[in-house]
Design an enzyme around this catalytic site. Structure first.
Site, PDB file in Angstrom:
ATOM      1  N   GLY A  47     -32.699  22.277  35.566  1.00 22.46           N
ATOM      2  CA  GLY A  47     -33.940  21.719  35.801  1.00 22.46           C
ATOM      3  C   GLY A  47     -34.026  21.027  37.346  1.00 22.46           C
ATOM      4  O   GLY A  47     -35.033  20.792  37.860  1.00 22.46           O
ATOM      5  N   CYS A  48     -32.836  20.772  37.481  1.00 22.63           N
ATOM      6  CA  CYS A  48     -32.817  19.874  38.798  1.00 22.63           C
ATOM      7  C   CYS A  48     -33.221  20.586  40.105  1.00 22.63           C
ATOM      8  O   CYS A  48     -33.846  19.762  40.783  1.00 22.63           O
ATOM      9  CB  CYS A  48     -31.594  19.330  39.094  1.00 22.63           C
ATOM     10  SG  CYS A  48     -30.692  18.456  37.498  1.00 22.63           S
TER      11      CYS A  48
END
Length: 159
Positions: A47-48
């Site tokens: 998700g980063c």
């Protein structure tokens, strides 16, 4: 698993960290600006990149509202440089390899994933006003639409 011990209305803990260009960034030097301070687990994980790219896309809009975006992870400066280059990011990333600031902001906590518990960075965002007061905290953030949610909150706070 307890949530964040910081709360709205409290002074944001002061710190200095190196950014991706090895330049020292100190929170106290940014007084007078709104600060979006977001903690994320690691460069180039699931998700980063999405979160960082979404903040990058909206960077100009945040700047129009006198806000600075700073992401913090425990990754090295070199890792941040590669992450920024690979993902064409336009935001400031700070390196907290010793997790000193993670601990100040209580984002290094016990996490549960697929039935296993371990210590790690809980994805958390703080909106800090120009006087250094925390005005909003998003704990256990889901990345989808998060940058827009933060921008909308900033705009509502500035009215």
């Amino acid at each position: 698993m307890p949530g964040n011990s910081l709360s709205q209305g409290k002074q944001a803990p002061l710190f200095c960290l190196q950014d991706q260009n090895n330049k020292e960034m100190c929170l106290k030097d940014l007084r007078g600006k709104w600060i979006v301070l977001y903690f994320y687990p690691r460069d180039n994980t699931a998700g980063c990149p999405r979160e960082a790219q979404d903040f990058s896309v909206l960077k100009t809009e945040f700047e129009e509202d006198e806000a600075i975006i700073m992401g913090i992870s425990k990754d090295s400066i070199a890792s941040h440089q590669k992450f920024i280059e690979k993902r064409e990011l336009r935001i400031t990333l700070l390196s907290d390899t010793e997790r000193f600031v993670h601990n100040m902001y209580n984002v290094w906590r016990l996490k549960k994933f697929m039935g296993r518990e371990s210590m790690g960075t809980v994805r958390t965002t703080f909106l800090i006003d120009p006087k250094g007061i925390i005005v909003n905290i998003w704990d256990n953030v889901k990345t989808k639409d998060h940058a827009q949610i933060v921008l909308d909150k900033l705009r509502s706070m500035r009215k």
